[in-house]
Design a protein around this motif. Structure first.
Motif, PDB file in Angstrom:
ATOM      1  N   ASN A 160       0.817  -1.213   0.000  1.00 20.29           N
ATOM      2  CA  ASN A 160       0.000   0.000   0.000  1.00 20.29           C
ATOM      3  C   ASN A 160       0.858   1.274   0.000  1.00 20.29           C
ATOM      4  O   ASN A 160       0.555   2.247   0.706  1.00 20.29           O
ATOM      5  N   ASN A 161       1.915   1.232  -0.807  1.00 22.46           N
ATOM      6  CA  ASN A 161       2.740   2.426  -0.923  1.00 22.46           C
ATOM      7  C   ASN A 161       3.340   2.532  -2.318  1.00 22.46           C
ATOM      8  O   ASN A 161       3.142   1.652  -3.159  1.00 22.46           O
ATOM      9  N   GLY A 181      -3.410   4.505  -0.826  1.00 26.27           N
ATOM     10  CA  GLY A 181      -4.567   3.709  -0.451  1.00 26.27           C
ATOM     11  C   GLY A 181      -4.303   2.220  -0.517  1.00 26.27           C
ATOM     12  O   GLY A 181      -3.162   1.758  -0.616  1.00 26.27           O
ATOM     13  N   SER A 182      -5.389   1.448  -0.489  1.00 20.64           N
ATOM     14  CA  SER A 182      -5.293  -0.014  -0.446  1.00 20.64           C
ATOM     15  C   SER A 182      -5.066  -0.594  -1.839  1.00 20.64           C
ATOM     16  O   SER A 182      -5.763  -0.252  -2.788  1.00 20.64           O
ATOM     17  N   TYR A 183      -4.075  -1.456  -1.952  1.00 18.25           N
ATOM     18  CA  TYR A 183      -3.738  -2.187  -3.168  1.00 18.25           C
ATOM     19  C   TYR A 183      -3.571  -1.254  -4.362  1.00 18.25           C
ATOM     20  O   TYR A 183      -4.338  -1.292  -5.333  1.00 18.25           O
ATOM     21  N   PRO A 184      -2.551  -0.384  -4.330  1.00 20.89           N
ATOM     22  CA  PRO A 184      -2.311   0.502  -5.470  1.00 20.89           C
ATOM     23  C   PRO A 184      -1.942  -0.280  -6.724  1.00 20.89           C
ATOM     24  O   PRO A 184      -1.173  -1.244  -6.656  1.00 20.89           O
ATOM     25  N   CYS A 185      -2.486   0.129  -7.855  1.00 18.38           N
ATOM     26  CA  CYS A 185      -2.268  -0.594  -9.118  1.00 18.38           C
ATOM     27  C   CYS A 185      -1.563   0.277 -10.151  1.00 18.38           C
ATOM     28  O   CYS A 185      -0.388   0.107 -10.432  1.00 18.38           O
ATOM     29  N   GLY A 186      -2.311   1.217 -10.752  1.00 19.99           N
ATOM     30  CA  GLY A 186      -1.755   2.030 -11.821  1.00 19.99           C
ATOM     31  C   GLY A 186      -1.182   3.335 -11.320  1.00 19.99           C
ATOM     32  O   GLY A 186      -1.469   3.795 -10.214  1.00 19.99           O
ATOM     33  N   VAL A 187      -0.343   3.954 -12.163  1.00 14.21           N
ATOM     34  CA  VAL A 187       0.231   5.245 -11.811  1.00 14.21           C
ATOM     35  C   VAL A 187       0.498   6.014 -13.098  1.00 14.21           C
ATOM     36  O   VAL A 187       0.867   5.434 -14.125  1.00 14.21           O
ATOM     37  N   THR A 221      -3.869   4.891  -8.789  1.00 14.72           N
ATOM     38  CA  THR A 221      -5.162   4.226  -8.593  1.00 14.72           C
ATOM     39  C   THR A 221      -5.028   3.177  -7.495  1.00 14.72           C
ATOM     40  O   THR A 221      -4.155   2.313  -7.547  1.00 14.72           O
ATOM     41  N   ASN A 222      -5.906   3.253  -6.508  1.00 18.53           N
ATOM     42  CA  ASN A 222      -5.913   2.305  -5.399  1.00 18.53           C
ATOM     43  C   ASN A 222      -7.079   1.343  -5.588  1.00 18.53           C
ATOM     44  O   ASN A 222      -8.235   1.667  -5.293  1.00 18.53           O
ATOM     45  N   CYS A 223      -6.774   0.142  -6.098  1.00 21.00           N
ATOM     46  CA  CYS A 223      -7.830  -0.814  -6.433  1.00 21.00           C
ATOM     47  C   CYS A 223      -8.638  -1.221  -5.210  1.00 21.00           C
ATOM     48  O   CYS A 223      -9.857  -1.393  -5.281  1.00 21.00           O
ATOM     49  N   GLY A 224      -7.973  -1.416  -4.082  1.00 20.14           N
ATOM     50  CA  GLY A 224      -8.665  -1.921  -2.901  1.00 20.14           C
ATOM     51  C   GLY A 224      -9.524  -0.902  -2.194  1.00 20.14           C
ATOM     52  O   GLY A 224     -10.503  -1.269  -1.522  1.00 20.14           O
ATOM     53  N   SER A 225      -9.182   0.386  -2.297  1.00 21.89           N
ATOM     54  CA  SER A 225      -9.962   1.412  -1.591  1.00 21.89           C
ATOM     55  C   SER A 225     -10.781   2.282  -2.525  1.00 21.89           C
ATOM     56  O   SER A 225     -11.418   3.246  -2.083  1.00 21.89           O
ATOM     57  N   GLU A 255      -8.056   0.750 -12.099  1.00 25.61           N
ATOM     58  CA  GLU A 255      -6.750   0.196 -12.510  1.00 25.61           C
ATOM     59  C   GLU A 255      -5.963   1.217 -13.326  1.00 25.61           C
ATOM     60  O   GLU A 255      -5.091   1.894 -12.831  1.00 25.61           O
ATOM     61  N   GLY A 256      -6.246   1.315 -14.626  1.00 22.20           N
ATOM     62  CA  GLY A 256      -5.475   2.209 -15.479  1.00 22.20           C
ATOM     63  C   GLY A 256      -5.820   3.666 -15.262  1.00 22.20           C
ATOM     64  O   GLY A 256      -6.938   4.016 -14.871  1.00 22.20           O
TER      65      GLY A 256
END
Length: 755
Positions: free
Chosen positions: A504-505, A523-529, A541-545, A569-570
């Motif tokens: 989460n970072n 946030g929780s479970y960050p995915c895209g940037v 983008t924080n997929c989990g939150s 996600e994206g």
């Protein structure tokens, strides 16, 4: 028990019954069914508790064959059953060709011969749906199985698989998930695809002898203990897929063609010591964080090589050049005087050595080759050690007299013009010799800058690789947080932002030194940037939150958190920096299928656009007029008019599109499809003008060079091979011009611009 009796079965006349099934139907608890020599063609259901079925002679002369080959030969649904001394043929039309099914508890299947079938311990749902039968606390011992296996089904526990002889099966022993306290001990397994396979369990695997299998032991999502096994002549001795917290102790693993142990994910938590390794390659690693333990504390006691102390492992090679065969042992205690460097910063600090061999009698002879000796900066050179009788290596690459590497086969990048003398000092810990070679590096030319960043895919932990596109060589690895996912580089090329989904970072990397200089909590479970065009903000983008974190890249702090749709996600930012488009992919329980539009001036959502099924990737054209959204489950790309934020076209690409990028001219959009192709969309009319077949399987990463001439695609195939391919985009050629194998599982990629 007063009514217990012996019941005689003979396939001829003169006995109590002529079939085993008749005997079972007429038995009660405590009865012993004795089967005389003969052939019995029947499918037997054993549903009477506490009976024994055994052959009279115990010499295999009782043949039991299935009458109905669509079901098992012997089905045990009762408890406390003993079956021994029978020769049972499996039902060849069944998917597993099972000979014996056991759904009861505390049964003993012992001393039988099974041909063309398997012994299955499992669970079944009762016909009246009142419950489930689980086969637990069963003993399968002393059986001979030819062309079959022993199969433990899901969620069964406390079973013993011991002293069986298994050959020529797909898997010798298969252990399914979720049970506990199952033991596989003392079995002899040969000529199987996999000797012992374990999935998501912690079984005890010890004292087995496994030979001539593709994989000796294979663990997936498994833990537990592997000890005192002998694994010989396999392709891979022990295959650790997603295995953590495994103890591998006191095993002999030798003469394996591929490697002794393949740690595919290289997760941490394993303890591996007091093993005897003797293969050309004893340990092979996939990308991952490592951090395993390779030796115990030094203690008195005979080790696996016969020495007086326990510690690490015995590292041998068939040609006699293994570390433990030539390492210094001046105090003659059976422990090497040098640590053994297994992988990067992992060491066996107490390697075992032979006390019988004439170690250190030969002075090491240093020698090596270089992949190239001259070229244009940045010049990537791969050095291959050819030294004899050496166990330690000291490299000075840049002629400054300061050691640069202690790896046996290092890679070095010459970034500046000049003439260099490489010096290798090879040692056995007592004596040493040196070898030198000259490297000539010419002045750097900007268009040759060939590096990309690649996050690790497939559960790879804590690794971002810097890869030379010309050779596929990983020139360095940057340790980030757990499960790095998305990556974006600032426009000036100086900084990279990597989302760490499990921590989460976001890791902040200085691309000049390839070091993490900061970490930002999001946030929780960050995915895209994505990074804004002026480089002042990064959007995560924080997929989990279900939100987006806005990072001030100057201070590396979160300045805003914007709620968006489900499982974002994206993300892409418009060229003027005023909008960010977020693909909300949703999930099975809460589908979303939308794109959120963020006003980056005040960090609020101003619109929500319907898209196709499961939108993942998103990209904006350089003029800011169009947005392309890859809809993975829909097999389409949605085209959004950025002025009105409405979908104006839907492009059918098929093959599960999930990543999209637009070339700098804005004329073409490249779409990575999970099926192994890249679709090329003409942005003037939004039609697919080419489909590029990228051999190698599932695509993971996609990036376009700043000049738009090349498209990089990262993908992996079915045999753990990873590839970075180059698509020639000049003049709409759109063909794969080169592909290089890379050393890591591919994830998302980003180009490092010319500094």
């Amino acid at each position: 028990m007063a009514s217990a009796k012996e019941i005689i079965v003979d396939d001829d006349y003169g006995a109590d019954f002529i079939s085993i099934q008749e005997a079972v139907n007429n038995s009660v608890t405590g009865d012993i069914i004795i089967v005389r020599s003969g052939t019995y063609t029947e499918n037997v259901l054993v549903d009477v508790t506490g009976i024994t079925i055994r052959s009279e002679s115990n010499n295999g002369s009782v043949q039991v064959k299935p009458l109905n080959e669509s079901t098992g030969t012997l089905l045990i649904t009762a408890d406390n059953i003993t079956v021994s001394g029978l020769n049972i043929t499996g039902a060849s039309k069944d998917s597993y060709k099972n000979a014996i099914f056991t759904y009861g508890d505390m049964n003993n299947v012992t001393g039988n011969t099974v041909e063309n079938g398997s012994i299955f311990l499992g669970s079944c749902t009762l016909e009246n749906l009142t419950g489930i039968l689980y086969g637990e606390m069963n003993n399968v011992t002393g059986n001979i199985i030819e062309n079959g296996s022993i199969f433990l089904g899901p969620e069964i526990s406390d079973n013993l698989i011991a002293e069986n002889k298994i050959s020529n099966g797909e898997e010798g022993v298969h252990i399914s998930c979720c049970g506990i306290n199952n033991t596989v001990s003392g079995n002899t397994i040969s000529n199987c695809s996999t000797g012992i396979y374990e999935y998501d369990q912690g079984a005890n695997i010890h004292n087995n002898r496994i030979t001539d299998c593709d994989y000796g032991i294979s663990l997936s999502f498994a833990s537990g203990g592997i000890d005192n096994n002998v694994i010989l002549n396999c392709n891979t001795g022990i295959f650790l897929r997603e295995a953590c917290y495994v103890d591998i102790i006191n095993n002999t693993i030798a003469s394996c063609a591929e490697c002794g142990i393949f740690d595919q994910e290289n997760n941490n938590g394993k303890r591996i010591y007091n093993n005897y390794f003797n293969s050309s390659l004893n340990i092979r690693f996939g990308a991952g964080e490592g951090e395993n333990t390779w030796n115990s504390s030094l203690a008195s006691g005979t080790n696996i090589a016969g020495g007086p102390y326990t510690g690490g492992n015995f590292w041998a090679k068939p040609d006699g050049t293994g570390f433990s065969q030539i390492c210094v042992d001046l105090d003659w205690d059976g422990i090497g005087d040098l640590p053994y460097n297994i992988y990067e910063d992992e060491f066996d600090y107490l390697p075992l050595v032979s006390r019988s061999g004439p170690q250190n009698s030969v002075t090491p002879s240093a020698n090596f080759t270089a992949s190239v000796t001259n070229g244009i900066a940045p010049l990537v050179v791969e050095f291959t050690d050819l030294s004899k009788s050496a166990v330690a290596w000291n490299w000075d690459f840049d002629s400054d007299g300061i050691p640069d590497s202690t790896k046996q086969n290092p890679v070095y990048v010459y970034r500046n013009q000049g003439n260099y003398t490489v010096n290798l000092t090879a040692s056995n810990g007592l004596t040493a010799s040196s070898k030198t070679a000259d490297i000539s590096v010419e002045k750097r030319v900007a268009p040759t800058w060939p590096f990309v960043y690649m996050t690790g895919g497939l559960n790879t932990l804590r690794t971002v690789s810097v890869i030379d596109i010309r050779t596929g060589i990983v020139i360095t690895k940057v340790k980030t947080g757990k499960h790095p996912s998305g990556i974006a580089v600032t426009p000036d090329g100086k900084t990279a932002y990597v989302t760490n989904s499990w921590d989460n970072n976001v890791s902040v990397i200085d691309t000049a030194t390839n070091t993490v200089i900061d970490s930002v909590k999001v946030g929780s479970y960050p995915c895209g940037v994505a990074v804004s065009p002026d480089g002042t903000e990064a959007y995560v983008t924080n997929c989990g939150s279900n939100n987006v974190s806005v990072i001030d890249t100057g201070a590396n702090t979160v300045t805003a958190t914007v709620p968006v749709g489900n499982w974002p996600e994206g993300i892409a930012v418009t060229p003027d920096g005023k909008k960010a488009y977020v693909a909300n992919s949703g999930n099975i329980t809460a589908p979303e299928d939308t794109v959120s539009v963020i006003n980056t001036i005040n960090d609020t959502v101003t619109d929500t656009i319907p898209a196709g099924r499961h939108p993942c990737g998103v990209a904006v054209t350089p003029d800011g007029k169009k947005v392309y959204v890859a809809n993975t489950y829909g097999g389409t790309v949605s085209v959004v008019d950025a002025a009105t934020d409405t979908v104006t076209a839907t492009v059918d690409t098929g093959n599960s599109p999930f990543k999209v990028a637009v070339n700098p001219a804005g004329t073409l959009a490249y779409v990575a499809n999970e099926g192994g192709t890249v679709s090329v969309i003409d942005t003037s009319n939004d039609t697919v003008i080419a489909t590029v077949d990228v051999a190698g399987g599932r695509l993971e990463g996609l990036a376009i060079t700043p000049d738009g001439k090349k498209v990089y695609v990262a993908h992996y195939g079915s045999s753990d091979n990873s590839t970075l391919s180059v698509i020639d985009a000049l003049n709409n050629t759109n063909t794969v011009t080169s592909s290089v194998d890379v050393e890591v599982y591919p994830g998302k990629i980003a180009i490092i611009p010319e500094p």
